[in-house]
Design a protein around this motif. Structure first.
Motif, mmCIF file in Angstrom:
data_model
loop_
_atom_site.group_PDB
_atom_site.id
_atom_site.type_symbol
_atom_site.label_atom_id
_atom_site.label_comp_id
_atom_site.label_asym_id
_atom_site.label_seq_id
_atom_site.Cartn_x
_atom_site.Cartn_y
_atom_site.Cartn_z
ATOM 1 N N ALA A 147 0.777 -1.183 0.054
ATOM 2 C CA ALA A 147 -0.064 -0.028 0.050
ATOM 3 C C ALA A 147 0.751 1.227 -0.186
ATOM 4 O O ALA A 147 0.499 2.206 -0.878
ATOM 5 N N ASP A 148 2.022 1.374 0.757
ATOM 6 C CA ASP A 148 2.787 2.369 0.793
ATOM 7 C C ASP A 148 3.419 2.680 -0.340
ATOM 8 O O ASP A 148 3.677 4.121 -0.710
ATOM 9 N N LYS A 149 3.686 1.890 -1.322
ATOM 10 C CA LYS A 149 4.465 1.893 -2.451
ATOM 11 C C LYS A 149 3.535 2.933 -3.327
ATOM 12 O O LYS A 149 3.794 3.847 -3.924
ATOM 13 N N ILE A 150 2.194 2.240 -3.301
ATOM 14 C CA ILE A 150 1.187 2.908 -4.067
ATOM 15 C C ILE A 150 0.886 4.413 -3.780
ATOM 16 O O ILE A 150 0.881 5.201 -4.403
ATOM 17 N N THR A 151 0.454 4.516 -2.449
ATOM 18 C CA THR A 151 -0.059 5.882 -1.931
ATOM 19 C C THR A 151 1.267 6.934 -2.120
ATOM 20 O O THR A 151 1.028 7.977 -2.507
ATOM 21 N N THR A 152 2.373 6.345 -1.721
ATOM 22 C CA THR A 152 3.484 7.481 -1.725
ATOM 23 C C THR A 152 3.906 8.130 -3.256
ATOM 24 O O THR A 152 4.096 9.268 -3.622
ATOM 25 N N ARG B 70 0.225 14.047 -4.260
ATOM 26 C CA ARG B 70 0.276 15.065 -4.788
ATOM 27 C C ARG B 70 0.629 14.940 -6.487
ATOM 28 O O ARG B 70 1.184 15.778 -6.628
ATOM 29 N N ALA B 71 0.038 13.778 -6.775
ATOM 30 C CA ALA B 71 0.576 13.513 -8.474
ATOM 31 C C ALA B 71 -0.411 14.565 -9.032
ATOM 32 O O ALA B 71 -1.852 14.685 -8.620
ATOM 33 N N ARG B 72 0.193 15.132 -10.246
ATOM 34 C CA ARG B 72 -0.813 16.127 -10.877
ATOM 35 C C ARG B 72 -1.902 15.417 -11.548
ATOM 36 O O ARG B 72 -2.973 15.974 -11.869
ATOM 37 N N ASP B 73 -1.569 14.127 -11.941
ATOM 38 C CA ASP B 73 -2.923 13.470 -12.575
ATOM 39 C C ASP B 73 -3.722 12.618 -12.008
ATOM 40 O O ASP B 73 -4.276 11.691 -12.255
ATOM 41 N N LEU B 74 -3.993 12.832 -10.459
ATOM 42 C CA LEU B 74 -4.236 12.289 -9.519
ATOM 43 C C LEU B 74 -6.037 12.337 -10.034
ATOM 44 O O LEU B 74 -6.555 13.307 -10.050
ATOM 45 N N ARG B 75 -6.567 11.359 -9.850
ATOM 46 C CA ARG B 75 -8.181 11.301 -10.347
ATOM 47 C C ARG B 75 -9.060 11.210 -9.222
ATOM 48 O O ARG B 75 -8.578 10.222 -8.274
ATOM 49 N N VAL B 76 -9.899 11.972 -9.134
ATOM 50 C CA VAL B 76 -11.032 12.187 -7.947
ATOM 51 C C VAL B 76 -12.523 11.972 -8.641
ATOM 52 O O VAL B 76 -12.620 12.661 -9.535
ATOM 53 N N THR C 297 -9.979 8.498 -4.549
ATOM 54 C CA THR C 297 -9.086 8.730 -5.640
ATOM 55 C C THR C 297 -8.575 7.527 -6.099
ATOM 56 O O THR C 297 -8.974 6.279 -5.873
ATOM 57 N N ASP C 298 -7.777 7.560 -7.346
ATOM 58 C CA ASP C 298 -7.641 6.375 -8.065
ATOM 59 C C ASP C 298 -6.582 5.723 -7.171
ATOM 60 O O ASP C 298 -6.408 4.390 -7.368
ATOM 61 N N ALA C 299 -5.945 6.411 -6.219
ATOM 62 C CA ALA C 299 -4.645 5.586 -5.038
ATOM 63 C C ALA C 299 -5.598 4.841 -4.269
ATOM 64 O O ALA C 299 -5.260 3.476 -4.087
ATOM 65 N N LEU D 206 -10.089 -3.773 5.160
ATOM 66 C CA LEU D 206 -9.485 -2.693 4.388
ATOM 67 C C LEU D 206 -10.001 -1.165 4.415
ATOM 68 O O LEU D 206 -11.297 -1.127 3.688
ATOM 69 N N ASP D 207 -9.210 -0.297 4.697
ATOM 70 C CA ASP D 207 -9.341 1.118 4.481
ATOM 71 C C ASP D 207 -8.098 1.541 3.790
ATOM 72 O O ASP D 207 -7.206 1.910 4.280
ATOM 73 N N PRO D 208 -8.182 1.790 2.390
ATOM 74 C CA PRO D 208 -7.036 1.689 1.693
ATOM 75 C C PRO D 208 -6.314 3.046 2.010
ATOM 76 O O PRO D 208 -4.922 3.248 1.804
ATOM 77 N N ILE D 209 -7.246 4.083 2.129
ATOM 78 C CA ILE D 209 -6.372 5.499 2.460
ATOM 79 C C ILE D 209 -7.519 6.064 3.620
ATOM 80 O O ILE D 209 -8.900 6.384 3.321
ATOM 81 N N ASP D 210 -7.332 6.139 4.682
ATOM 82 C CA ASP D 210 -8.056 6.814 5.806
ATOM 83 C C ASP D 210 -7.642 8.198 5.897
ATOM 84 O O ASP D 210 -6.401 8.470 6.138
ATOM 85 N N GLY D 211 -8.542 9.095 5.595
ATOM 86 C CA GLY D 211 -7.870 10.516 5.284
ATOM 87 C C GLY D 211 -7.782 11.019 3.851
ATOM 88 O O GLY D 211 -6.747 11.608 3.641
ATOM 89 N N THR D 212 -8.762 10.450 3.025
ATOM 90 C CA THR D 212 -8.748 10.640 1.693
ATOM 91 C C THR D 212 -8.790 12.153 1.480
ATOM 92 O O THR D 212 -8.187 12.579 0.410
ATOM 93 N N LYS D 213 -9.700 13.012 2.204
ATOM 94 C CA LYS D 213 -9.572 14.409 2.051
ATOM 95 C C LYS D 213 -8.119 15.079 2.221
ATOM 96 O O LYS D 213 -7.806 15.952 1.351
ATOM 97 N N ASN D 214 -7.555 14.695 3.186
ATOM 98 C CA ASN D 214 -6.145 14.932 3.503
ATOM 99 C C ASN D 214 -5.184 14.765 2.301
ATOM 100 O O ASN D 214 -4.576 15.607 1.539
ATOM 101 N N PHE D 215 -5.303 13.261 1.879
ATOM 102 C CA PHE D 215 -4.710 12.984 0.781
ATOM 103 C C PHE D 215 -4.786 13.788 -0.522
ATOM 104 O O PHE D 215 -3.950 14.191 -1.256
ATOM 105 N N LEU D 216 -6.014 14.007 -0.877
ATOM 106 C CA LEU D 216 -6.321 14.805 -2.196
ATOM 107 C C LEU D 216 -5.806 16.206 -1.984
ATOM 108 O O LEU D 216 -5.460 17.012 -3.226
#
Length: 257
Positions: free
Chosen positions: A15-20, A24-30, A40-42, A81-91
């Motif tokens: 998971a860490d490999k994907i999320t990191t 802040r990817a410019r092409d992050l899809r939401v 997000t696509d992450a 599983l919660d793949p990203i807890d804090g998605t709002k922070n992430f995006l």
């Protein structure tokens, strides 16, 4: 259980490999889900990758997750599983988010893995073996605080508006008034800080099972107490209160008001 912990560690690394890579990817899809929360696509990539590993390593276990669905079994084993807890922070580019992985056996969480790579922290616990943290200082066992009075307590929550919508804003504000200090560290981090002894109480008016199954194991193995806001020690009650144990009943009395 050691084999399950080894596997959970591997899942966190996947998971860490994907999320990191996507942070802040410019092409992050939401997009927005039906409940208007973002995904997000992450998020979906993490859950898909973790499910793929589990299908190969634990084909007899059930898997449930925030993005791809499924439910926990009342008997047998389920990985939640919660793949990203804090998605709002992430995006938004804020570094406070984590992947949460729990193993549920016969309806009870027995293993929790919480990995927050941008914070440089990973917490884990499994039943009967204590709670642990790895950060820049190394790996160590953690435990809750010994604060025994609300007047000396440090309290954390998430979005204050959730108390208005799902429980009672007045009750939560009464708890803040009873405590020494309060913050909104939010989501998984509030509960992890309780397990570390840095915060004494963490309360949330609304949660999903995947939000808190892992932290329930962490907090209780650190010597604390976890329940929903009615006082039931369950991860699927729709709300959450973590504490060092000494303050739990006093906090519930106020929040039930």
């Amino acid at each position: 259980m050691p084999d399950d912990l080894t596997l959970a560690t591997r899942l966190a690394e996947v998971a860490d490999k994907i999320t990191t890579a996507r942070f802040r990817a410019r092409d992050l899809r939401v997009r927005s889900k039906p409940d208007r929360t973002p995904v997000t696509d992450a998020d979906t990539a993490v859950e898909d990758a973790v499910r793929e590993v589990l299908a190969a390593e634990r084909p007899g276990d059930a898997v449930a997750g925030e993005e791809r669905g499924g439910s926990t079994r009342s008997s047998g084993r389920t990985w939640l599983l919660d793949p990203i807890d804090g998605t709002k922070n992430f995006l938004r580019g804020a570094p406070v988010w984590a992947t949460l992985i729990a193993l549920i056996e016969d309806g009870t969480p027995v293993l929790g893995m919480i990995s927050a790579p941008l914070l440089g922290r990973r917490w884990w616990a499994f039943r009967g073996e204590g709670a642990w943290l790895r950060d820049a200082a190394g790996e160590r066992a953690i435990s809750v605080s010994g604060v025994s009075s609300l007047a000396d307590a440090y309290l954390s929550t998430t979005h204050l508006g959730s108390w208005t919508e799902y429980h009672s804003r007045e009750a939560y504000l009464a708890l803040t008034d009873a405590c020494w200090e309060n913050r909104a560290f939010g989501d998984f981090w509030s509960h992890c800080l309780v397990a570390e002894g840095a915060v004494d109480l963490a309360a949330e008016a609304i949660v999903n099972p995947w939000d808190v199954a892992a932290v329930q194991v962490l907090v209780t193995e650190a010597g604390g107490r976890f329940s929903d806001l009615s006082g039931q020690p369950r991860f699927d009650g729709g709300s959450a209160l973590s504490s060092n144990g000494l303050l739990h009943d006093a906090a519930l009395d106020i929040l039930k008001a």
